[in-house]
Enzyme design. Sequence first.
Site, PDB file in Angstrom:
ATOM      1  CG  HIS A 276      57.580 -27.730  41.244  1.00  0.00           C
ATOM      2  ND1 HIS A 276      56.634 -28.064  42.177  1.00  0.00           N
ATOM      3  CD2 HIS A 276      58.085 -28.893  40.783  1.00  0.00           C
ATOM      4  CE1 HIS A 276      56.570 -29.378  42.288  1.00  0.00           C
ATOM      5  NE2 HIS A 276      57.443 -29.904  41.455  1.00  0.00           N
TER       6      HIS A 276
ATOM      7  CG  HIS B 177      53.081 -34.887  39.492  1.00  0.00           C
ATOM      8  ND1 HIS B 177      52.605 -35.738  40.464  1.00  0.00           N
ATOM      9  CD2 HIS B 177      54.384 -34.683  39.778  1.00  0.00           C
ATOM     10  CE1 HIS B 177      53.577 -36.030  41.303  1.00  0.00           C
ATOM     11  NE2 HIS B 177      54.665 -35.402  40.916  1.00  0.00           N
TER      12      HIS B 177
END
Length: 197
Positions: A49, A91
């Site tokens: 991740h 992100h």
Amino acid sequence: MAAFWLISIIVLVLLSGESNANPAASQQSQLDVNHRKPLQTFRPYNIAHRGSNGEIPEETTAAYLRAIEEGADFIESDILATKDGHLICFHDVILDATTDIANRTEFANRKRTYEVERQNVTGWFVVDFTLEELKSLRVKQRYNFRDQQYNGKYQIITFDEYILIALYADRVVGIYPELKNPIFINEHENNLPIYEI
Ligand SMILES: *[C@@H]1O[C@H](CO)[C@@H](O)[C@H](O)[C@H]1NC(C)=O
Ligand SMILES: *[C@@H]1O[C@H](CO)[C@@H](O)[C@H](O)[C@H]1NC(C)=O
């Protein structure tokens, strides 16, 4: 004898490279796809991740290479778009938490407040910067409790660069891209590239 075979093999490789009129095929032989270990199927997949982001600032080349070294089957990334329509691995819609933007006086007047998914967000927005400007920033760790020694060392990477990291691994590594905030991006972007799959 061994040396002779080695030389013969090198010559053969050179000859086959020269006589190979198909650039796609020669690209493929450079990647050496036939000799890479295939994706394992004996256990659940290990999906890194944002790369190995506990160790190295998230979604950077170094974080992804570290994750691959540590055995990741897939590398995950978030995808946003720049002002000039490039896709990048990042992100947050703002740069504040994971880059040195707050210290960059040349961009001080670029701070904005926009509505993002029914909330007002204030900061330096990815969509207000060109890829070249974003490449001039340096990424840092999101959390204080993580190792801070890599802050300021790495750049934001593009979606294309991320694909190349997976493609050039010494075994098959999958990509796992997540398109972030698509409504917000569509409201702010007119230059998005079209990827044909
Ligand atoms: C910003 O500058 C301050 C003071 O020089 C420094 O302590 C801090 O680490 C810098 N932050 C980033 C993210 O570069
Ligand atoms: C965001 O701020 C503007 C200007 O102050 C305001 O009109 C709007 O209602 C706010 N939106 C949200 C979701 O709070």
